[in-house]
Design a protein around this motif. Structure first.
Motif, short mmCIF file in Angstrom:
data_model
loop_
_atom_site.label_atom_id
_atom_site.label_comp_id
_atom_site.label_asym_id
_atom_site.label_seq_id
_atom_site.Cartn_x
_atom_site.Cartn_y
_atom_site.Cartn_z
N HIS A 109 -3.98 1.78 -12.21
CA HIS A 109 -3.73 1.93 -10.78
C HIS A 109 -4.01 0.54 -10.00
O HIS A 109 -3.24 0.12 -9.07
CB HIS A 109 -4.65 2.95 -10.00
CG HIS A 109 -4.11 4.37 -10.26
ND1 HIS A 109 -3.23 4.83 -9.59
CD2 HIS A 109 -4.75 5.13 -11.20
CE1 HIS A 109 -2.98 5.89 -9.85
NE2 HIS A 109 -3.83 6.49 -10.86
N ALA A 110 -5.02 -0.42 -10.43
CA ALA A 110 -5.21 -1.64 -9.72
C ALA A 110 -4.05 -2.53 -9.90
O ALA A 110 -3.41 -3.19 -9.21
CB ALA A 110 -6.37 -2.24 -10.26
N ALA A 111 -3.59 -2.58 -11.51
CA ALA A 111 -2.30 -3.33 -11.86
C ALA A 111 -1.04 -2.78 -11.08
O ALA A 111 -0.20 -3.65 -10.78
CB ALA A 111 -2.25 -3.08 -13.42
N ASP B 233 0.83 -1.27 -0.07
CA ASP B 233 0.10 -0.08 0.19
C ASP B 233 0.80 1.16 -0.01
O ASP B 233 0.30 2.21 -0.82
CB ASP B 233 -1.00 0.01 1.18
CG ASP B 233 -1.97 -0.86 1.16
OD1 ASP B 233 -2.14 -1.55 0.22
OD2 ASP B 233 -2.63 -1.18 2.12
N TYR C 17 2.57 1.70 -3.44
CA TYR C 17 1.92 1.87 -4.46
C TYR C 17 1.11 3.52 -4.23
O TYR C 17 1.54 4.13 -5.16
CB TYR C 17 0.65 1.02 -4.25
CG TYR C 17 -0.54 2.02 -4.95
CD1 TYR C 17 -0.57 1.74 -6.17
CD2 TYR C 17 -1.61 2.56 -4.40
CE1 TYR C 17 -1.69 2.66 -7.08
CE2 TYR C 17 -2.81 3.36 -4.88
CZ TYR C 17 -2.57 3.51 -6.20
OH TYR C 17 -3.59 3.97 -6.96
N TRP D 190 -0.77 -1.25 -8.51
CA TRP D 190 -0.97 -1.69 -6.75
C TRP D 190 -0.50 -3.45 -6.84
O TRP D 190 0.20 -3.82 -5.85
CB TRP D 190 -2.32 -1.63 -6.18
CG TRP D 190 -2.64 -2.17 -4.88
CD1 TRP D 190 -2.08 -1.49 -3.77
CD2 TRP D 190 -3.36 -3.50 -4.49
NE1 TRP D 190 -2.47 -2.39 -2.50
CE2 TRP D 190 -2.91 -3.43 -2.83
CE3 TRP D 190 -3.66 -4.51 -5.05
CZ2 TRP D 190 -3.73 -4.39 -2.33
CZ3 TRP D 190 -4.20 -5.58 -4.43
CH2 TRP D 190 -4.38 -5.35 -2.86
N ARG D 191 -1.16 -4.03 -7.66
CA ARG D 191 -0.79 -5.67 -7.48
C ARG D 191 0.58 -5.96 -7.86
O ARG D 191 1.18 -6.70 -7.33
CB ARG D 191 -1.66 -6.36 -8.50
CG ARG D 191 -3.01 -6.39 -8.22
CD ARG D 191 -3.68 -7.41 -9.36
NE ARG D 191 -3.26 -8.77 -9.05
CZ ARG D 191 -4.13 -9.67 -8.36
NH1 ARG D 191 -5.01 -9.29 -7.69
NH2 ARG D 191 -3.71 -10.77 -8.04
N SER D 192 1.18 -5.10 -8.67
CA SER D 192 2.65 -5.01 -9.31
C SER D 192 3.74 -5.05 -8.11
O SER D 192 4.68 -5.63 -8.00
CB SER D 192 2.90 -4.26 -10.34
OG SER D 192 3.30 -3.28 -9.91
#
Lengths: 178, 196
Positions: A47-49, A11, A14, A51-53
């Motif tokens: 943004h989701a990708a 978190d 990111y 955060w996952r990365s």
């Protein structure tokens, strides 16, 4: 416990990246998607990708390269899907022209007019040329663009030359009119 | 300052203060890819279940033994198609998996995956259904041997031509799509010098 700390770390990393590159991500999304609602979805998807990365980013490359690659890759997938649905025809840098304009490029506050014309041009570009144009606009060097896109150095050099000519054209036309 | 520098400056100033999605939205969005794949799979599997139920009923209730065997073959063919759909869906990669790849490598992989699915549509989608449909349509004639088949009513041949035309149309459309994607892949290979 370990998982919780890992998520917290993800978190934080990111959030730092989103603050640093949020504007660039937004600009990139504008270059890939003209529709405002779809663009909002695209930004969220990037943004989701991202955060996952951060679950597995360990400095494999610079953070800027990492963020830009993720953003472009998500946007390219979006573009491929959209093209399949819309069947829009796109052109290369050697075929497009900046749209004509009769206003004063310098007087427009914040260069909004030139950005609007630029976006209209970008939206007509084929994916590979669009990538070069967008990365060039973000101040990446030819070597960085080649590394990030996987394009050969020669192909990048040719495209940057065309991009520069394309960007200079409205000013040259205005000079002719004056 | 050059003209292209001025445009770059205007471009970078065009979004200076972005609205960032909050973390909860980002986390929810992170599952979107998997939810989309699950939803698409669910629709495709539901279609397969529908076909399996219909043709299983044919396999039980049709008067002709040959037609019942044909219906059973269609059921098996549909299960093969469902398995192939599952296999193709698993090949779709989550967006963040390509983070370490150059953009054109990622783009090529996406296009190649779609091209292969379209180019192979005969093998994975049409072929598994053809034997069962053939046996079902020709069943009544087959029960009376080759002579029976030759004297089969014209309606059977019309039905066969209709099915063959539909399958050919599906195949041709997919081949055209695959060729278009192949052209885009060739363009990428030309740009990267075939390093992808």
């Amino acid at each position: 416990m370990g998982q919780g700390r890992g998520n917290q770390d993800r978190d934080t990393r990111y959030a730092d990246a989103a603050r640093s590159y949020g504007a660039a991500i937004e600009r990139l999304a504008r270059g890939y998607e003209a529709d405002a609602e779809l663009r909002r979805d695209l930004v969220q998807e990037i943004h989701a990708a991202l955060w996952r990365s951060y679950g597995y980013f360990e400095g494999q490359c610079s953070e800027r390269s990492w963020v830009y690659r993720i953003a472009h890759n998500v946007a390219v997938s979006h573009l491929i899907t959209r093209r399949r649905l819309k069947r829009e025809s796109l052109a290369g840098l050697d075929e497009v022209e900046m749209l004509p304009d009769d206003g004063d490029l310098e007087e427009e506050a914040g260069g909004r007019r030139i950005v609007e014309r630029l976006l209209a041009t970008i939206h007509r570009l084929a994916p590979a040329d669009r990538q070069v144009m967008l990365l060039y606009l973000e101040d990446l060097s030819a070597a960085e663009i080649a590394d990030m896109t996987g394009m050969s150095a020669g192909a990048v050099a040719v495209r940057i030359h065309r991009v520069k000519a394309l960007l200079a054209k409205p000013y040259a036309e205005q000079g002719d009119l004056a | 300052m050059s003209d292209s520098d001025r445009v770059r400056q205007a471009w970078q100033a065009s979004v200076a203060d972005p609205v960032l999605p909050d973390l909860a939205t980002v986390r929810t969005g992170a599952d979107r890819f998997y939810r989309r794949v699950r939803r698409r799979n669910a629709v495709e599997y539901a279609a397969c279940v529908f076909v399996v139920i219909c043709f299983s009923a044919y396999a039980v209730f049709l008067p002709s033994v040959t037609m019942r065997i044909g219906a059973l073959m269609v059921v098996i063919g549909t299960l093969v198609v469902a398995w192939q759909l599952h296999r193709l869906a698993s090949a779709a990669r989550p967006p963040e998996s390509a983070a370490a790849e150059p953009i054109l490598v990622h783009q090529r992989a996406e296009l190649a995956r779609q091209r292969d699915a379209l180019a192979g549509v005969f093998t994975w989608y049409l072929l598994p259904l053809i034997p069962g449909l053939l046996v079902m349509m020709l069943g009544p004639g087959l029960e009376h041997g080759v002579v029976g088949l030759l004297h089969a009513p014209r309606s059977i041949w019309i039905r066969m031509i209709f099915v063959a035309a539909t399958f050919t149309g599906v195949w041709l459309l997919n081949q055209r799509g695959a060729a278009r994607l192949g052209k885009q892949i060739d363009d990428i290979d030309a740009l990267t010098g075939g390093k992808t």
